[in-house]
Design an enzyme around this catalytic site. Sequence first.
Site, PDB file in Angstrom:
ATOM      1  N   LYS A   1      30.619 -55.724 -43.897  1.00 20.18           N
ATOM      2  CA  LYS A   1      31.716 -56.198 -43.036  1.00 20.18           C
ATOM      3  C   LYS A   1      32.622 -57.094 -43.864  1.00 20.18           C
ATOM      4  CE  LYS A   1      30.023 -54.363 -39.232  1.00 20.18           C
ATOM      5  NZ  LYS A   1      30.664 -53.475 -38.269  1.00 20.18           N
TER       6      LYS A   1
ATOM      7  N   LYS B   1      34.593 -54.110 -41.847  1.00 20.99           N
ATOM      8  CA  LYS B   1      34.294 -52.685 -42.021  1.00 20.99           C
ATOM      9  C   LYS B   1      35.275 -51.976 -42.940  1.00 20.99           C
ATOM     10  CE  LYS B   1      34.089 -51.488 -37.518  1.00 20.99           C
ATOM     11  NZ  LYS B   1      33.534 -50.413 -36.706  1.00 20.99           N
TER      12      LYS B   1
ATOM     13  N   LYS C   1      24.891 -49.902 -45.838  1.00 26.25           N
ATOM     14  CA  LYS C   1      25.699 -48.705 -45.564  1.00 26.25           C
ATOM     15  C   LYS C   1      27.160 -49.056 -45.401  1.00 26.25           C
ATOM     16  CE  LYS C   1      26.209 -47.053 -41.333  1.00 26.25           C
ATOM     17  NZ  LYS C   1      27.255 -47.884 -40.684  1.00 26.25           N
TER      18      LYS C   1
ATOM     19  N   GLU D   1      31.724 -46.803 -40.559  1.00 32.22           N
ATOM     20  CA  GLU D   1      32.161 -45.425 -40.307  1.00 32.22           C
ATOM     21  C   GLU D   1      33.607 -45.161 -40.721  1.00 32.22           C
ATOM     22  OE1 GLU D   1      31.201 -47.581 -37.967  1.00 32.22           O
ATOM     23  OE2 GLU D   1      33.012 -47.953 -36.803  1.00 32.22           O
TER      24      GLU D   1
ATOM     25  N   HIS E   1      25.442 -41.269 -39.047  1.00 29.47           N
ATOM     26  CA  HIS E   1      26.087 -42.161 -38.087  1.00 29.47           C
ATOM     27  C   HIS E   1      26.632 -41.301 -36.955  1.00 29.47           C
ATOM     28  CE1 HIS E   1      28.903 -45.217 -36.586  1.00 29.47           C
ATOM     29  NE2 HIS E   1      28.234 -46.107 -37.288  1.00 29.47           N
TER      30      HIS E   1
HETATM   31  C1  3PG Z   1      27.391 -49.737 -37.012  1.00 33.26           C
HETATM   32  O1  3PG Z   1      27.715 -48.991 -37.942  1.00 33.26           O
HETATM   33  O2  3PG Z   1      26.392 -49.497 -36.311  1.00 33.26           O
HETATM   34  C2  3PG Z   1      28.234 -50.939 -36.667  1.00 33.26           C
HETATM   35  O3  3PG Z   1      29.254 -51.100 -37.572  1.00 33.26           O
HETATM   36  C3  3PG Z   1      27.369 -52.151 -36.505  1.00 33.26           C
HETATM   37  O4  3PG Z   1      28.056 -53.362 -36.758  1.00 33.26           O
HETATM   38  P1  3PG Z   1      27.552 -54.732 -36.094  1.00 33.26           P
HETATM   39  O5  3PG Z   1      26.131 -54.964 -36.480  1.00 33.26           O
HETATM   40  O6  3PG Z   1      28.457 -55.809 -36.672  1.00 33.26           O
HETATM   41  O7  3PG Z   1      27.723 -54.596 -34.633  1.00 33.26           O
END
Ligand code: 3PG
Length: 404
Positions: free
Chosen positions: A141, A143, A167, A170, A258
């Site tokens: 992050k 993202k 990872k 998306e 994903h």
């Molecule tokens: C994912 O790919 O599942 C999300 O980007 C999760 O992000 P978060 O943990 O900040 O909600």
Amino acid sequence: MGEVIGTYYYRPKAGVDFKWAAQAIAEEQTTGTWTDISTTQEYVRYLDGRVHEVVPYNDGYITKVGFADDIFEPGSIPQYLSVVSGNLYGLSKLAKVRLLDLDFTEATTAPFKGPQFGIEGIRKIVGTDKSRRPHVGTIIKPKVGLNPKDTAQVSYEAAIGGVDLIKDDETLTDQKFCPMADRLPAVMEQLDRVKDDTGRTVLYAINVSAPGDKILERAEEAIDLGANMLMVDFVVCGIDAVRVLAEDSSIQLPLHVHRTMHAAMTREPEHGVAMRAFCRLIRMAGGDQLHTGTISGKMDHDTAELLGDNKALTDPNYFGLKDVFPVASGGLAPGGVAREIEVLGKDIILQAGGGIHGHPNGTRAGATAMRQAVDAAMQGTTLEEYAKDHAELAAALEKWGTFA
Ligand code: 3PG
């Protein structure tokens, strides 16, 4: 001949006979249409959809429809979907219709190789085949937007802090602010450092989601750049993209799948496609890890459905195909870990983006806090108790609390 069984929930519109409605689904998806036709031959009849049962459920009905094996083109996921999950959603006499599950047959699963690694294969790479603890993952992050150098630095912090998997998010693929050709080697260099210092292998799922004619090329480029795992978004790229990546003989890497955009189909309890059907297909297609949801996170979920979805991925008897590591992701934080493990079990990947990078003391402390939360659960100690002498966990619990 075998029969694939599609299980559907449906609610007919007022005045529409419920038995007629189930038959309409079966006919629309197989040999019929809205009226009788003069072109049907007797020899076609074996492909008729068969309504096996109709039972009342909530405001509607659940029906099981049988599809003869021969209606399917062996190994064609797009064609399988057109049969079991096609025009039916738009039938105007149905108020709602949802595909709940698919029971495939030997003949329809035989063309598929399934996951290359499965849970055991991934545990061996990461070194948790003895401890059997849940894996901890993170999503870089923000993202999108970080440059390759900063992405690599965040990856190092997360890896040294204790995550097993990093990872891409998306929406990060190969944009100009963070090209894969620069990002991937930079991240892998940092993961090599972590390996040298700790002996731990940390996986990096590089997102190779791309236009259809570029996915394989992108994956091969990633392999040349040193990737140790690939990631693909199955809804936007298509389930068959998972198969293409998993079955290509030059790709011997685990595949993280994903599901961005899935909720447009899976979320409505009365309409769309339940995640269960996708779980079956992703297992056949060869995903090694698949997002299915959390108990404590930010995304809407139904616990019974989630448990069934994870079971569909991990059931030891599924046509000889390896299992798929379920991924709990979306709004997860250390305070939710105990509950996640209690409900979802230990064969789970607990993935936190904000719940790691939002830690008051930064990414490294956030990763450590997640690992401490897992350790607490493995030792049967409450998070609060464990936090008494684990400062990173204590700071996380103070910021986000504990999920009851
Ligand atoms: C994912 O790919 O599942 C999300 O980007 C999760 O992000 P978060 O943990 O900040 O909600």
